[in-house]
Design an enzyme around this catalytic site. Structure first.
Site, PDB file in Angstrom:
ATOM      1  CG  PHE A 310      -1.822  -1.111   1.394  1.00 46.73           C
ATOM      2  CD1 PHE A 310      -3.078  -1.095   0.809  1.00 46.73           C
ATOM      3  CD2 PHE A 310      -1.445  -2.230   2.132  1.00 46.73           C
ATOM      4  CE1 PHE A 310      -3.938  -2.171   0.940  1.00 46.73           C
ATOM      5  CE2 PHE A 310      -2.307  -3.306   2.275  1.00 46.73           C
ATOM      6  CZ  PHE A 310      -3.552  -3.273   1.679  1.00 46.73           C
ATOM      7  CG  ASP A 311       0.993   5.880  -1.627  1.00 46.25           C
ATOM      8  OD1 ASP A 311       2.127   6.168  -1.208  1.00 46.25           O
ATOM      9  OD2 ASP A 311       0.105   6.723  -1.854  1.00 46.25           O
ATOM     10  CE  LYS A 312       2.172   8.127   5.659  1.00 45.13           C
ATOM     11  NZ  LYS A 312       1.199   9.221   5.853  1.00 45.13           N
TER      12      LYS A 312
END
Length: 634
Positions: A310-312
């Site tokens: 995941f990108d944050k």
């Protein structure tokens, strides 16, 4: 003539049924064998006509199709004067094709529903300032359109005036109306439930988000997975093999009826239709629930994913930083906040916007002699006071004394994952604010559902500092967390996982993360239907709704299982029929064809179950029980 006969297949099916009923009435009701025989002959000839035409068309392109097998079998039964079986087999084959087409069309209902929702007209402002109804194809970019209560929004655009609530189910899958006001984005195909708005057209026709969704889902439903391509190749060789088997049986047994029956029983109809109907139904379910699955290949790969990265920002978090903690070191708080708001309102930095939003409406002052210190903050004069707003480095530059309490507060704020904004007035610290992006509501529960679906590794990558990323990972129970990651670092990390044999899905916002979305086995965009998200990714979660992700993963796994079930049903039926023919006396051509058509209907109905797929409640129960265990342990 061929086209005309094929267009009347359904009528021929009905006439064949009537003739068969009439034949048996003539035999058992009137005791008239002439009526019985000729009714069956006419039914056989009528019924075999469209089947033979389809067989001929297949042979023209060097394909030995199912129609070829049935045509040979029916002609053979006719020649040995088994008119009863030739008539019934043709009727069952045509009736099965009708049921197959009808039920398959139902699995495409999501597309039909979307297409039916496409707007056809618009109220366009003309030269005299009035609004007149025009065809939606006559709307150009920049036109001003009027949308009234109950009407469909005709194009993608921005609200110029008015307000109301819009049902965006056609775009996001979410039926709860969304409030729209001046400056809000609206999408074609959505419905204004109340209010009246004027919008400026920005994207029209096929370029609208709605148009792109229809195009993508149609392409996805027409695409083929590896399994489907294998079955196509298998059928290409399997059908001639059945034909050869029938010939060999006739050669050794001289039993024409047995050889013909083998041709009928060997038809791989359920095998050919089973996988496509599962894919179409799965993609249709996704389209109705705000998930775009771009093709059958995506379903196959997504169902096998064991690692999700995941990108944050904007994925696990909302993407809008907010003031989470604050400390004041002065009694004149209101005046200091006025100075702070006056300085920060001139900046476009996300942290500055968060500060201004937190302070809200207040008295603003004239800001003079503004100096931006790169990477540290801003210095300005307000009402004769020197105001410094920025990080600890800026405070040191300005010789601002940080007492023991302030230093402890700074350490605590950083440990909590905050970005710091310190405000000093005339070299004296007045305010400390901790700003951080908020985690999306219910993300923790959604991630647990993903784990329960078999994903072993959950990692977060971000350009933020490691402390902030670690905090998010701890709170959400992720297996890995990496900060200070540029786009190229994220891509390299995904490549490393893939070299280790992991099947990786990457979830990002579809803009800065395009390289990672393209590189991962499955790219998943939190995109609200943006162009970049739709183009780059394999899966799009409309409206950036994270809760769609567990549904999407569960749906692809259910679709993959459904395909396997249909293959087992199809192959199993053929084997049972052939075994019954060779090792029993009750099997014949009519019974075999009836069972075949029933198996086709079974695999279609099995595939259609996916249209009603929802993530099962057991996953929610698992989350609840695990949370209870954590509470007890604490």
């Amino acid at each position: 003539m061929q086209r005309y006969i094929l267009s009347k297949k359904n009528s021929i099916t009905v006439i064949s049924a009537i003739l068969i009923v009439f034949a048996f009435f003539g035999r058992f009701g009137l005791n008239d064998m002439v009526i019985f025989t000729w009714s069956l002959i006419i039914a056989s000839v009528l019924g075999v006509a469209p089947i033979a035409i389809q067989a001929y068309q297949a042979l023209k392109v060097k394909v030995v199709s199912i129609d070829v097998l049935v045509t040979i079998a029916v002609i053979g039964a006719f020649l040995i004067q088994n008119y009863e079986e030739s008539a019934i087999v043709t009727f069952l084959f045509l009736f099965g094709a009708y049921l197959e087409q009808r039920t398959l069309n139902k699995t495409r209902s999501a597309i039909k529903g979307l297409t039916d929702m496409a707007p056809e007209t618009a109220l366009k402002r003309v030269a005299n300032g009035e609004f007149e109804e025009v065809d939606v194809d006559d709307v150009d970019e920049g036109d001003v359109l009027l949308v009234k209560t109950g009407a469909k929004v005709p194009v993608d655009g921005t609200v110029l005036s008015g307000e109301g609530h819009i049902n965006e189910a056609s775009i996001t899958g979410e039926s709860v109306p969304v409030s729209k006001c001046v400056g809000s984005q609206v999408y074609a195909g959505t419905i204004l439930e109340n209010g009246t708005i004027q919008i400026e057209a920005e994207r029209v026709g096929e370029d609208t988000t709605f148009g792109r969704i229809i195009e993508l889902v149609e392409e996805a439903q027409d695409s083929k997975s590896d399994t489907e391509r294998f079955i196509d190749r298998f059928s290409k060789y399997y059908t001639p093999a059945v034909l050869l088997l029938g010939f060999i049986v006739w050669l050794f047994t001289k039993n024409v009826e047995l050889a013909i029956t083998i041709l009928v029983l060997g038809c791989p109809g359920a095998l050919v239709i089973g996988v496509p109907v599962s894919n179409v139904a799965g993609i249709g379910n996704g389209a109705r629930n705000g998930v775009l699955l771009k093709g059958s290949e995506v379903i196959n790969d997504f169902s096998k994913v064991d690692t999700i990265v995941f990108d944050k920002t904007g994925t696990l978090t909302v993407g809008n930083p907010e003031v989470a903690e604050k400390e004041y070191y002065s009694d004149v708080t209101e005046e200091v906040l006025e100075y702070l708001a006056s300085v920060e309102r001139e900046s476009d930095h996300p942290l500055a916007k968060a500060v201004v939003n937190y302070i809200g409406k207040t008295n603003l002052h004239t800001v003079e002699e503004t100096e931006v210190v790169k990477g540290e903050g801003v210095i300005a004069k307000v009402n004769g006071h020197r105001i410094a707003v920025g990080n600890v480095a800026l405070m040191e530059r300005e010789n601002v004394e940080l007492n023991e309490k302030a230093r402890k507060d700074i350490v605590r704020f950083e440990q909590n994952g905050n970005s710091l904004v310190l405000t000093a007035v005339d070299s004296e610290l007045k305010v400390l604010m901790g700003i951080r992006d908020q985690i999306r509501p219910s993300v923790k529960e959604d991630l647990q559902r993903i784990k329960n679906l078999g994903v072993k590794n959950l990692a977060v990558l971000s350009g933020d500092n490691q402390g902030t990323v670690d905090l998010v990972a701890r709170e959400l129970g992720l297996t890995e967390a990496h900060g200070h990651m540029l786009p190229e670092h994220k891509s390299a990390y995904i490549e490393k996982l893939q070299k280790q044999g992991q099947i990786v899905a990457f979830v990002g916002d579809g803009v800065n993360d395009s390289p990672s979305l393209a590189l991962a086995n499955i790219g998943i965009a939190m995109g609200s239907g943006t162009d970049v998200a739709i183009e780059t990714s394999d899966v799009v979660l409309m409206n950036s709704d994270f809760s769609r992700l567990p549904h999407a993963l569960g749906l692809t796994k259910a679709t993959a299982r459904n395909m396997k079930q249909n293959i087992i049903i199809a192959v199993g039926v053929v084997l049972i029929l052939l075994a019954s023919l060779l090792f029993s006396e009750w099997m014949n051509m009519t019974i075999g064809m009836l069972v075949h058509e029933a198996s086709i209907l079974v695999v279609i109905l099995n595939g259609m179950r996916l249209l009603r797929y929802r993530l099962r409640g057991k996953y929610t129960k698992l989350v609840k029980s695990e949370n209870e265990e954590v509470v007890k342990a604490a």
